[in-house]
Design an enzyme around this catalytic site. Sequence first.
Site, PDB file in Angstrom:
ATOM      1  CB  SER A 185      -1.042   0.003   1.324  1.00  0.00           C
ATOM      2  OG  SER A 185      -1.518   1.200   1.428  1.00  0.00           O
ATOM      3  CE1 TYR A 222      -3.838  -2.263   5.267  1.00  0.00           C
ATOM      4  CE2 TYR A 222      -3.035  -0.179   4.824  1.00  0.00           C
ATOM      5  CZ  TYR A 222      -3.714  -1.326   4.400  1.00  0.00           C
ATOM      6  OH  TYR A 222      -3.895  -1.508   2.952  1.00  0.00           O
TER       7      TYR A 222
END
Length: 268
Positions: A142, A155
């Site tokens: 990501s 995350y």
Amino acid sequence: MSNLINQTALVTGASTGIGAVYADRFAKRGYDLVLVARDRTRMEALAARLRRESGVTVDILQADLTNVDELAPVEERLRTDMRISILVNNAGASIASSFVDQSPDEVTKIINLNTTALVRLASAVAPRFVKAGNGAMINISSVVGLAPEFGLTVYGATKAFVLFLTQGLHLELEPKGVYVQAVLPAATRTEVWERSGWDMNALPLLMEVDELVDAALIGFDRRETITIPSLSDVEQWHTFDAARQSMIPNFNQVHAADRYRLVTSDQS
């Protein structure tokens, strides 16, 4: 990639979102599939459609990849199924709350799914790919892994791990015929947002998942190591990576840098 001899792709997180679209796209390319996710009902519906539309063979492995007992059969399938030539490491999760509001159990679950399960699956299949001199891994990272400013601390840290892992595996495995790609999506319209507790109405504009995967597969066909579908100017990545590499010769020094050494002066 026409050099992949065995035409089966194993896709994790395949019941919906990015994983389901990867399954659809590889089926359209003629690949048989192994779908891995927790939601058997959705996987069965997807499998039925892909068999009907593309005429491919689709197997289903229902598994919670945070559970080592359920992860183990997926690892074994990757070790032993000689038909599997592509691993799509897509399964992942996030939590909308801040770090101080996340419980240790929540943090552990994110880490187990986003990093531990991913690296165990890569570890299961890599020796076989190396022995064959062929195979590919797609690891879904990501852009958050490059931007702590986004505030998704745990995350983002897991996605930074995925990026680093992919870069390391590329250096180690590419000379042995194995292609490894990291895909770094920006905000994409998938169910992960709602499952993570986000208010969809409060989110910025989202990329559609079909567009994300199609762009990532162009990078795959080009054998990119790092694919950032939302980044218009690829030279920005090249500059970033070159700056990182320029520091490497200065890391291994026998003395601390001058800026960290004590400064002494004569006292009158």
